[in-house]
Motif scaffolding. Sequence first.
Motif, mmCIF file in Angstrom:
data_model
loop_
_atom_site.group_PDB
_atom_site.id
_atom_site.type_symbol
_atom_site.label_atom_id
_atom_site.label_comp_id
_atom_site.label_asym_id
_atom_site.label_seq_id
_atom_site.Cartn_x
_atom_site.Cartn_y
_atom_site.Cartn_z
ATOM 1 N N UNK A 55 0.632 -1.152 -0.308
ATOM 2 C CA UNK A 55 0.154 -0.406 0.196
ATOM 3 C C UNK A 55 0.836 1.202 -0.090
ATOM 4 N N UNK A 56 0.633 1.830 -1.072
ATOM 5 C CA UNK A 56 1.587 3.135 -1.067
ATOM 6 C C UNK A 56 0.780 4.464 -1.465
ATOM 7 N N UNK A 57 1.342 5.825 -1.651
ATOM 8 C CA UNK A 57 1.006 6.495 -1.915
ATOM 9 C C UNK A 57 0.540 7.166 -3.694
ATOM 10 N N UNK A 58 -0.962 6.916 -4.180
ATOM 11 C CA UNK A 58 -1.789 6.724 -5.132
ATOM 12 C C UNK A 58 -0.954 7.497 -6.120
ATOM 13 N N UNK A 59 -0.946 6.769 -7.451
ATOM 14 C CA UNK A 59 0.364 7.709 -8.808
ATOM 15 C C UNK A 59 -1.511 8.040 -9.940
ATOM 16 N N UNK A 60 -1.775 9.398 -10.355
ATOM 17 C CA UNK A 60 -2.303 9.526 -10.891
ATOM 18 C C UNK A 60 -2.531 8.794 -12.320
ATOM 19 N N UNK A 61 -2.067 7.509 -12.805
ATOM 20 C CA UNK A 61 -2.253 7.024 -13.902
ATOM 21 C C UNK A 61 -4.262 5.784 -13.010
ATOM 22 N N UNK A 62 -3.819 5.597 -11.387
ATOM 23 C CA UNK A 62 -4.845 4.505 -11.167
ATOM 24 C C UNK A 62 -5.786 5.496 -10.424
ATOM 25 N N UNK A 63 -7.172 5.349 -11.295
ATOM 26 C CA UNK A 63 -8.486 6.153 -10.595
ATOM 27 C C UNK A 63 -8.752 5.697 -9.321
ATOM 28 N N UNK A 64 -9.367 6.648 -9.442
ATOM 29 C CA UNK A 64 -9.832 7.261 -7.776
ATOM 30 C C UNK A 64 -11.413 5.618 -7.240
ATOM 31 N N UNK A 65 -11.655 5.389 -8.567
ATOM 32 C CA UNK A 65 -12.903 3.872 -8.693
ATOM 33 C C UNK A 65 -12.397 3.463 -7.907
ATOM 34 N N UNK A 66 -10.614 2.804 -8.564
ATOM 35 C CA UNK A 66 -9.462 1.530 -7.833
ATOM 36 C C UNK A 66 -9.306 1.330 -6.722
ATOM 37 N N UNK A 67 -9.837 2.920 -5.734
ATOM 38 C CA UNK A 67 -8.654 2.921 -4.537
ATOM 39 C C UNK A 67 -9.741 3.357 -3.474
#
Length: 322
Positions: free
Chosen positions: A91-103
Amino acid sequence: MVRSGDIEKAAGVLRVGGLVALPTETVYGLGANAEDPAAVARIFQVKGRPPSHPLIVHIGGAEHLGDWVEGVPTTARLLAERFWPGPLTLVLRRGRRVSLEATGGLETVAVRVPDHPVALALLSAFGGGVAAPSANRFGSVSPTTADHVRAELGDAVDFVLDGGPCEVGVESTIVDVTGDFPSVLRPGGVTREDLEAVGCPLAVHSTSRVRVPGQHPSHYAPRARVVLVEPEKVVAEAELAQELGHQVGVFLPPAFAGAPVKAHAVVAVPGSMAAYAHGLYGFLRELDQRGCDLIVASLPVQEGLGLAVANRLRRAAGPRPS
């Protein structure tokens, strides 16, 4: 099993926003393009999963980690180099490529590299990240074969990649590396002892401020109700419940192997924790299929993979929806 052309076909399904069931070494996942909010939303719809529950993003190699997260701490690099590909999620800080729906709307993201040739081939052919929880209805027993996926989700999945039975059989270990000290948020296929052996002392939490997959109070649950008792009480509890009119399934501990039990169905628990973890979800499904309405089991010794098995049994026995 996977046929010629299946990998490219599955990658094409992901590119157009479809859902693919893919094998990993842990369990089968229900995958979608991690950068496509609409595709990710379909995962939640098909599973009946609350949208606030984050998904794991599967990537093709540790060298791609920086493409999907915001900053990679030294500890994360150490763990990725040692355990990827493998049943470890960071578990890390979200990068911009990952959609918020996925997190699940969080600014953290769970990431791993699966240790399965079919999954890795798909990730290579697709060229992106695949968000994937287990390929089953929310809260129920995770699938460890393609047939489990087909039986539970049917035509709701656009394509099923059959990579054979999963080798590990329980989900990945989840480690939070966003704070000052790493901590285990979900025990799984990489043991705490494995992690500490590479110089990474860890705490193990049953609850956490960080929402992660598999932490619902009732999770990994069969249709039958699961009751946990001490090992020496398994036979007596099972026989009493059978006398009271239940169709009882028993997980018979190794110490009582061969003991006669008056019950509807008996599963002899393997003495090896690796074999127990590998077979756990299959055992639960088998007792459901045999018509059991109650399963009596005991917790294994909580070290090594036994910690992961105990975690899944506790959650299977958790509170049921009213």
